[in-house]
Scaffold this active site. Sequence first.
Site, mmCIF file in Angstrom:
data_model
loop_
_atom_site.group_PDB
_atom_site.id
_atom_site.type_symbol
_atom_site.label_atom_id
_atom_site.label_comp_id
_atom_site.label_asym_id
_atom_site.label_seq_id
_atom_site.Cartn_x
_atom_site.Cartn_y
_atom_site.Cartn_z
ATOM 1 N N ASP A 218 49.502 34.197 48.971
ATOM 2 C CA ASP A 218 49.154 34.568 47.593
ATOM 3 C C ASP A 218 49.157 33.308 46.745
ATOM 4 O O ASP A 218 49.363 32.200 47.265
ATOM 5 C CB ASP A 218 50.115 35.641 47.052
ATOM 6 C CG ASP A 218 49.393 36.585 46.079
ATOM 7 O OD1 ASP A 218 48.832 36.081 45.082
ATOM 8 O OD2 ASP A 218 49.363 37.801 46.322
ATOM 9 N N HIS A 288 43.713 35.771 44.725
ATOM 10 C CA HIS A 288 45.098 35.535 45.173
ATOM 11 C C HIS A 288 45.174 34.372 46.171
ATOM 12 O O HIS A 288 45.898 34.429 47.148
ATOM 13 C CB HIS A 288 45.676 36.805 45.810
ATOM 14 C CG HIS A 288 45.938 37.902 44.820
ATOM 15 N ND1 HIS A 288 47.130 38.035 44.149
ATOM 16 C CD2 HIS A 288 45.152 38.921 44.387
ATOM 17 C CE1 HIS A 288 47.078 39.094 43.347
ATOM 18 N NE2 HIS A 288 45.882 39.640 43.466
ATOM 19 N N GLU A 352 42.037 42.436 42.835
ATOM 20 C CA GLU A 352 42.237 41.586 41.658
ATOM 21 C C GLU A 352 41.564 40.216 41.793
ATOM 22 O O GLU A 352 42.218 39.184 41.752
ATOM 23 C CB GLU A 352 43.750 41.407 41.430
ATOM 24 C CG GLU A 352 44.438 42.714 41.113
ATOM 25 C CD GLU A 352 45.945 42.571 40.916
ATOM 26 O OE1 GLU A 352 46.472 43.221 40.005
ATOM 27 O OE2 GLU A 352 46.586 41.814 41.662
HETATM 28 C C1 ACM Z 1 47.967 45.085 44.172
HETATM 29 O O1 ACM Z 1 49.025 45.560 43.692
HETATM 30 N N1 ACM Z 1 47.281 44.157 43.502
HETATM 31 C C2 ACM Z 1 47.447 45.541 45.446
#
Ligand code: ACM
Length: 644
Positions: A218, A288, A352
């Site tokens: 991440d 991420h 995201e």
């Molecule tokens: C997440 O909580 N962005 C999968």
Amino acid sequence: MKRITLAWALTLCSFITFIACSSPDVGERSVSIIPAPAQMTVGEGTFTIHPGIEIGYADESLKGMGELLSNEIEKLSGIKLASASDKESNCIIFLELTDPKEFADLPKAYGLSPKDSVPVDESYSLSIQKRNIYIKATTLEGIYRGITTLKQIVGGNLQPGGEKIYLPLLEVKDAPRFAWRGLSFDVSRCFFDPEEVKQVIDMVALYKMNVLHMHLSDNQGWRIEIKKYPELTQIGSKRKETVIGHNSGTYDGKEYGGFYTQDQIRDVINYAAERHITIIPEIDMPGHQLAALATYPELGCTGGPYDVWGQWGVADDVICAGNEKSTQFLEDVLSEVIDLFPSEYIHVGGDECPKVRWEKCPKCQARIKAEGIKGDKKHSAEEYLQSYVISRMEKFVESKGRHIIGWDEILEGGLAPRATVMNWRDTSEGIKAARQHHDVIMAPNAFLYFDYIQGDRAQEPLAIGWGYNPTERVYVYEPVPEQLAPEHRPYIIGVEAPLWTEHIDTYRKAEYMLFPRLMALSEIAWSVPEVKDLKNFKEERLPVHLAWLDTTGIIYRVPEPIGMERDTLYGAEFTVSLKVPVEGGKIYYNFEGQPARETDYLYEKPFRIIVPEGQKRELKAITVAPSGKRSITATTIFIHQKSK
Ligand code: ACM
Ligand code: ZN
């Protein structure tokens, strides 16, 4: 013997207690199994475990299981059992592979979507008789699930310093409701070493879950050795410092890092496999990815420089979708991941991913043009570009004989038919995916995010800034949405709860966030709704499990006294009736307005409160477990109101 339903279990507990009073030899026997089994029959009398009794198995393939059972019982109780190999010897506990017909009367599991291969049969039976114990199943997985049930019964009946354990006579026949029963562990935001991961695996296994999903990369850290890109762990696994609290702007000034070597990963995978747990790796993309970008800035749209983030949240800088080098990087990483992890599924994230860089990036725009991607009323061209990236990754993963899972954003802009969707946002996303005939794993944040707070925010350890998922809320979650038509329901193949670790910087805190919510999760994942019962779970079975946990040194969240759930009650006279949520624990209370403590009144029996006109009373209470661990203070306010 007679068959009982779970609704009877309460009655049964008091019945056994009654026997205990009249027969001190037998004592109170606990039958607290979590997750609740599909069928259970309890008889009168006991089986005695003592040192030296033999574990036998009819089939050589069960030898390892026999040893595992013997080790588990020794770890739990200190009692050493012996292993034998055939029924002719004096075997007392017997493991046996049997015919599937024996389980034909069990409810059929969900998770059999039309395109699925048939999941492994995990059905088992456990028979505790006066002189023998039998665990039977059609597969090693089933035998293992049966062993965990036996282990729980042993754990619930330990006597301090005892040389013998008395178990209730019992017949259990059991099978899972869902094929996918997962916990997701974020080891990127905070790193947990292999021994800690194994401790999580032990608990996941004890509660009959079968998946540990590891979020390995991440913005805040890359955690897995990739041989082709050694700098990922030399540079990408370290952040300079970490923000204090909720992105306060103040940093702790301490370098933070950690990663797993490929040997360590193999060791964890093997440890999990022995317990019939599959480790699912996640490399989150194309968002991420700051840890990778900080290592190789040329993989981003702007070329950097980038830092491994020391703060939390979603970063605008993501992998450039127009750069073939970036695609090559992702495929190379996935290649090594696929070689390491034997799982059928590889998680590619997909959540995201802001599009602001792609909108301005000449390479990304050229890719949009070259691929003939066009925006429409539903999605922008950049959103379709995300779909293009995930589809390419899917093709690559499929070419290696595996399948992808992605977070529910991967639905946006169309998705290849084999992709499985992990529903983390509103459950309408999971419904949409199932209607499009995608397999779905339900992990909705509003019920199953274990990074959300479990009680009064002022008293709980720091957690993510929104959401409230106490154990009861996890327990009542029903994974198959009732809006789904019967033909779409089988696409819901299971459930998973994520533990994101932005604010979980010690393993002890991870345990606090996991237990007892993991027990509630296990019951929604394994047990059919007909045997689920919140009151029985919370007031009868969980207290036994927590009392056992209390002796192990594992940290868990001590629940507030049962009966203190309501904030405010109106009336003139009240009866306060409380129950201890950890067997053997105590409740203390006061009316002083101060947090409750052991110097307050000891709760012994229900009492009355009379509130005069115009007044109120504020009751504060805590649970203190046998080890001395305490709950937070629960408050109920009683406000005078004339009865009508
Ligand atoms: C997440 O909580 N962005 C999968
Ligand atoms: Zn770009």
